[in-house]
Motif scaffolding. Sequence first.
Motif, mmCIF file in Angstrom:
data_model
loop_
_atom_site.group_PDB
_atom_site.id
_atom_site.type_symbol
_atom_site.label_atom_id
_atom_site.label_comp_id
_atom_site.label_asym_id
_atom_site.label_seq_id
_atom_site.Cartn_x
_atom_site.Cartn_y
_atom_site.Cartn_z
ATOM 1 N N ASN A 120 0.867 -1.184 0.000
ATOM 2 C CA ASN A 120 0.000 0.000 0.000
ATOM 3 C C ASN A 120 0.899 1.226 0.000
ATOM 4 N N VAL A 160 1.297 5.314 -0.558
ATOM 5 C CA VAL A 160 0.523 6.550 -0.534
ATOM 6 C C VAL A 160 1.491 7.735 -0.614
ATOM 7 N N PHE A 166 -3.014 9.019 6.911
ATOM 8 C CA PHE A 166 -2.383 7.893 6.209
ATOM 9 C C PHE A 166 -2.043 6.762 7.176
ATOM 10 N N PRO A 192 -0.628 1.831 5.693
ATOM 11 C CA PRO A 192 0.333 2.021 4.599
ATOM 12 C C PRO A 192 1.587 1.170 4.785
ATOM 13 N N MET A 228 5.158 5.445 2.447
ATOM 14 C CA MET A 228 4.554 6.773 2.441
ATOM 15 C C MET A 228 5.576 7.767 1.880
ATOM 16 N N HIS A 277 6.846 1.513 8.946
ATOM 17 C CA HIS A 277 6.523 2.053 7.629
ATOM 18 C C HIS A 277 7.784 2.596 6.974
#
Length: 423
Positions: free
Chosen positions: A202, A204, A236, A241, A244, A266
Motif C-alpha cells: 500500500n 501513498v 495515512f 500504509p 509513504m 513504515h
Amino acid sequence: MAISDQSQTNWGAAKRFRLIMREGASSREMGGETTSLAVGIVDNIFMNALDTKSSDIHLQPERDQLRIRYRQDGVLHETGQLPPEQANNVLARLKLASGMRIDETRDAQDGRIDMEYEGRRLSARASCIPCLNGEKMVMRLLDPQAMRVELPKLGMPEDVLSKWSRAIQVPYGLILVTGPTGSGKTSTLYASLHQLDAKTRNIVTVEDPIEYEFERNIAQVQVSENLTFPRVMRTFLRQDPDVMMVGEMRDPESLAIGIQAGLTGHLVLSTIHTNNAVETIGRMLDMGAESYLIAGVCVGILAQRLIRLNCPKCRQPFEPDPEELKMLGVEPSEREGAKFFKGAGCADCRGTGYKGRIGVFELILGTPEFRFAIARGASYQELTQAAREQGYRTMLEDGKYKVLNGWTTPEEVVKAVFTQAIS
C-alpha cells in the motif's frame, strides 16, 4: 520574433493545444474566440515552452511591456515581449484558466492550469503576485512524460545506484533526498517509487503539488489549506500504509510524524532542504528531532544537484580555467588523460553549448557506525568521517568525475556545488 507576432500567424494552434477547465469531477475545453489575439498568444506561449522543453514560464511586467522568459535546463532565456494592451488580456485568460479571481489585482494568488497538447495531458502550477508595474505570473510546467524517469537514467554513479536501489527496498525507516528547489529531488523520488511493487504494498503520497499521476495502485493526495502535510500523514497512518512518500519535511510536526512512522514499521520517503547529506542530521536536530530517534530511523540520505550536459552535436575539446580545476580539486596527475569538452553552441542547443541535464549525487547509508555517530551527538567533521568509512563521496567529487570524462564543464559543477567548492 515576439510572441505577439507568432500568435498572429498560427491560428490553427487551438486544434493542437487546448486549455481544460475542471469543474468538480468533470472537465471541458476552456471557451474563447479562436480568432481572439489573447487566445492565440496564450496558446503559443505554452506551445513554445513545451516544444523547447522549458520547465517554467515567467511573465514579468515592466513599465512599457510584459517580458516573457522561459527556464530551459535551469537557466532563464528571454523569448519575447508583449505591449501592455495585450498583456492585460493574456493575464486575464491565464488567471481564469488557473481558477484565480480576475478582479483581484492587489493580492497574491495560486492556481493550477490543465491543458492538452498533441494528445498529451499536461498541467501547470501558476502563481501570480502584484508588482510595481503590474502582476507577475510564473507557471511551473508539470509534464508526466518528463517525470517518468527511470532510476538508472538519473546519472548516479554505479555504486551509488546500487546502494540506493537496496535502500529503498527496506521494509521500514526514513529515507531523505536533499537539495535546493529545482535540484531534481521529486524526479528521484518518483523514479524510486517506480522500483517498488505497488501491487503487494500500500503506497501513498502527499505532495504539493502533484507533479506526476501514477497509473495504478498508488493513492496521491494534494496538500491544501485544510489538508496540510501533518494532517494527511496522520490520516495515512490509519490506512495501513507500507510506503509513504511525503513531498517535503517543511516543519517540525511533519518530521516528527515521519520519524514515528519510520520507527513503527513504515517506509517513509521525503525531501528536506539542506546543502549536503551530512548537514541533514543537523537540520533535523534543529527541527526538534532527538538524536537517538534519528539514529534509529535513518536508512539513507541522498543529496543532489542538477548540472547541464555538453551538447553532443557541438561539443569540442577545450582548455579549462586552472582556477576552476583547483576549486574542483583536480590534481595534476588527474589532468593527464582527462577529456575536457565544451559545447561551442549550435541550433540544436540554442547557442548555449549545453543540452539536457544530469544529477550529481552523494549518498550516506544508515550503517551501524553512522547511526552510532548520530546517537552520540558527533560533530559535522566526525559525521563526515563516519560517512567516508562507508565509501561516501561528495557531490563535488561526483561532478569532478563527470568533468574529467567530458560530460560537462568545470564551470557548471562549480556553479552547482559552490558551497562545497569554497569550504
